[in-house]
Design a protein around this motif. Structure first.
Motif, PDB file in Angstrom:
ATOM      1  N   MET A   1       0.860  -1.181   0.000  1.00 16.40           N
ATOM      2  CA  MET A   1       0.000   0.000   0.000  1.00 16.40           C
ATOM      3  C   MET A   1       0.900   1.235   0.000  1.00 16.40           C
ATOM      4  O   MET A   1       1.855   1.319   0.747  1.00 16.40           O
ATOM      5  N   ASN A   2       0.578   2.192  -0.868  1.00 16.20           N
ATOM      6  CA  ASN A   2       1.397   3.400  -0.931  1.00 16.20           C
ATOM      7  C   ASN A   2       0.727   4.536  -0.152  1.00 16.20           C
ATOM      8  O   ASN A   2      -0.375   4.395   0.371  1.00 16.20           O
ATOM      9  N   ILE A   3       1.394   5.673  -0.085  1.00 17.55           N
ATOM     10  CA  ILE A   3       0.914   6.812   0.714  1.00 17.55           C
ATOM     11  C   ILE A   3      -0.440   7.292   0.223  1.00 17.55           C
ATOM     12  O   ILE A   3      -1.346   7.573   1.010  1.00 17.55           O
ATOM     13  N   LYS A   4      -0.609   7.364  -1.092  1.00 20.81           N
ATOM     14  CA  LYS A   4      -1.869   7.841  -1.656  1.00 20.81           C
ATOM     15  C   LYS A   4      -3.019   6.917  -1.266  1.00 20.81           C
ATOM     16  O   LYS A   4      -4.110   7.383  -0.932  1.00 20.81           O
ATOM     17  N   ASP A   5      -2.794   5.618  -1.309  1.00 24.60           N
ATOM     18  CA  ASP A   5      -3.827   4.661  -0.901  1.00 24.60           C
ATOM     19  C   ASP A   5      -4.195   4.847   0.569  1.00 24.60           C
ATOM     20  O   ASP A   5      -5.367   4.779   0.930  1.00 24.60           O
ATOM     21  N   LEU A   6      -3.195   5.065   1.400  1.00 25.31           N
ATOM     22  CA  LEU A   6      -3.470   5.298   2.824  1.00 25.31           C
ATOM     23  C   LEU A   6      -4.292   6.558   3.036  1.00 25.31           C
ATOM     24  O   LEU A   6      -5.209   6.584   3.853  1.00 25.31           O
ATOM     25  N   MET A   7      -3.975   7.605   2.277  1.00 22.73           N
ATOM     26  CA  MET A   7      -4.710   8.857   2.420  1.00 22.73           C
ATOM     27  C   MET A   7      -6.162   8.689   1.993  1.00 22.73           C
ATOM     28  O   MET A   7      -7.062   9.295   2.569  1.00 22.73           O
ATOM     29  N   VAL A  15       1.833   6.817  10.450  1.00 22.83           N
ATOM     30  CA  VAL A  15       2.710   6.361   9.379  1.00 22.83           C
ATOM     31  C   VAL A  15       4.077   6.979   9.550  1.00 22.83           C
ATOM     32  O   VAL A  15       4.215   8.171   9.818  1.00 22.83           O
ATOM     33  N   MET A  16       5.080   6.149   9.357  1.00 15.61           N
ATOM     34  CA  MET A  16       6.445   6.629   9.334  1.00 15.61           C
ATOM     35  C   MET A  16       6.898   6.485   7.884  1.00 15.61           C
ATOM     36  O   MET A  16       6.829   5.391   7.316  1.00 15.61           O
ATOM     37  N   VAL A  17       7.307   7.582   7.273  1.00 20.83           N
ATOM     38  CA  VAL A  17       7.621   7.593   5.848  1.00 20.83           C
ATOM     39  C   VAL A  17       9.099   7.893   5.662  1.00 20.83           C
ATOM     40  O   VAL A  17       9.636   8.825   6.270  1.00 20.83           O
ATOM     41  N   SER A  18       9.712   7.116   4.795  1.00 21.18           N
ATOM     42  CA  SER A  18      11.117   7.380   4.498  1.00 21.18           C
ATOM     43  C   SER A  18      11.204   8.582   3.559  1.00 21.18           C
ATOM     44  O   SER A  18      10.249   8.893   2.831  1.00 21.18           O
ATOM     45  N   LEU A  19      12.325   9.222   3.558  1.00 22.83           N
ATOM     46  CA  LEU A  19      12.517  10.382   2.699  1.00 22.83           C
ATOM     47  C   LEU A  19      12.365  10.037   1.215  1.00 22.83           C
ATOM     48  O   LEU A  19      11.681  10.772   0.486  1.00 22.83           O
ATOM     49  N   PRO A  20      12.926   8.934   0.738  1.00 23.18           N
ATOM     50  CA  PRO A  20      12.715   8.592  -0.687  1.00 23.18           C
ATOM     51  C   PRO A  20      11.235   8.370  -1.024  1.00 23.18           C
ATOM     52  O   PRO A  20      10.772   8.769  -2.094  1.00 23.18           O
ATOM     53  N   ASP A  21      10.484   7.724  -0.120  1.00 17.76           N
ATOM     54  CA  ASP A  21       9.052   7.522  -0.364  1.00 17.76           C
ATOM     55  C   ASP A  21       8.311   8.847  -0.409  1.00 17.76           C
ATOM     56  O   ASP A  21       7.428   9.055  -1.231  1.00 17.76           O
ATOM     57  N   LEU A  22       8.654   9.755   0.490  1.00 20.73           N
ATOM     58  CA  LEU A  22       8.013  11.066   0.513  1.00 20.73           C
ATOM     59  C   LEU A  22       8.344  11.840  -0.769  1.00 20.73           C
ATOM     60  O   LEU A  22       7.471  12.463  -1.367  1.00 20.73           O
ATOM     61  N   VAL A  26       5.573  13.184  -3.498  1.00 26.24           N
ATOM     62  CA  VAL A  26       5.483  14.586  -3.903  1.00 26.24           C
ATOM     63  C   VAL A  26       5.648  14.708  -5.415  1.00 26.24           C
ATOM     64  O   VAL A  26       4.912  15.455  -6.068  1.00 26.24           O
ATOM     65  N   SER A  27       6.572  13.947  -5.984  1.00 22.70           N
ATOM     66  CA  SER A  27       6.765  13.991  -7.441  1.00 22.70           C
ATOM     67  C   SER A  27       5.511  13.551  -8.172  1.00 22.70           C
ATOM     68  O   SER A  27       5.119  14.151  -9.183  1.00 22.70           O
ATOM     69  N   GLU A  28       4.838  12.510  -7.676  1.00 22.07           N
ATOM     70  CA  GLU A  28       3.597  12.043  -8.292  1.00 22.07           C
ATOM     71  C   GLU A  28       2.511  13.108  -8.208  1.00 22.07           C
ATOM     72  O   GLU A  28       1.775  13.339  -9.172  1.00 22.07           O
ATOM     73  N   MET A  29       2.395  13.771  -7.061  1.00 21.05           N
ATOM     74  CA  MET A  29       1.368  14.799  -6.883  1.00 21.05           C
ATOM     75  C   MET A  29       1.624  15.994  -7.797  1.00 21.05           C
ATOM     76  O   MET A  29       0.695  16.540  -8.389  1.00 21.05           O
ATOM     77  N   VAL A  30       2.880  16.386  -7.935  1.00 20.35           N
ATOM     78  CA  VAL A  30       3.220  17.502  -8.817  1.00 20.35           C
ATOM     79  C   VAL A  30       2.911  17.141 -10.265  1.00 20.35           C
ATOM     80  O   VAL A  30       2.349  17.949 -11.016  1.00 20.35           O
ATOM     81  N   ALA A  31       3.228  15.908 -10.674  1.00 20.84           N
ATOM     82  CA  ALA A  31       2.948  15.470 -12.043  1.00 20.84           C
ATOM     83  C   ALA A  31       1.441  15.451 -12.306  1.00 20.84           C
ATOM     84  O   ALA A  31       0.986  15.874 -13.368  1.00 20.84           O
ATOM     85  N   GLU A  32       0.651  14.981 -11.342  1.00 18.18           N
ATOM     86  CA  GLU A  32      -0.799  14.966 -11.494  1.00 18.18           C
ATOM     87  C   GLU A  32      -1.359  16.381 -11.609  1.00 18.18           C
ATOM     88  O   GLU A  32      -2.250  16.646 -12.419  1.00 18.18           O
TER      89      GLU A  32
END
Length: 95
Positions: A1-7, A15-22, A26-32
Motif C-alpha cells: 500500500m502506498n501513501i496515496k492509498d493510505l490517504m 505512518v512513518m515515511v522514508s525520505l525517498p518515499d516522501l 510529492v513527485s507524483e502529486m506535482v505530475a498529477e
C-alpha cells in the motif's frame, strides 16, 4: 500500500515515511497537478471563426446557442466558443 492509498482509505493509522518515499509521493502529486492544469487550458474561438470552421452562418450559431446545441461563453462581453466543444461537435458528440 502506498501513501496515496493510505490517504484515500478511512484507516486511522500513524505512518512513518522514508525520505525517498516522501520524495516519490510529492513527485507524483506535482505530475498529477501539472497534467490536470494542461487539461483545463482551453482555446476560445470567435463566432466568425466557428462559422467558417463548421460551414454555417453566425445566425445558425445563435440559434444553436438558444436551442442548447452549441453554447457560447462570454469572454468579457464577447460571445466565444470553446475549441473542445467545437471538436466534440465535429466528431459527432454534440450535446
Amino acid at each position: 500500500m502506498n501513501i496515496k492509498d493510505l490517504m484515500n482509505s478511512s484507516a486511522n493509522v500513524s505512518v512513518m515515511v522514508s525520505l525517498p518515499d516522501l520524495r516519490e509521493f510529492v513527485s507524483e502529486m506535482v505530475a498529477e497537478a501539472a497534467a490536470s492544469k494542461q487539461e483545463k487550458e482551453e482555446t476560445y474561438l470567435t463566432k466568425s471563426e466557428v462559422a467558417n470552421l463548421l460551414g454555417v452562418s453566425e445566425n445558425t450559431l445563435w440559434r444553436w446557442d438558444r436551442d442548447g446545441y452549441l453554447h457560447s461563453v462570454k469572454v468579457g462581453r464577447t460571445p466565444m466558443y470553446k475549441q473542445s466543444d467545437i471538436n466534440k461537435l465535429r466528431e459527432g458528440k454534440g450535446e
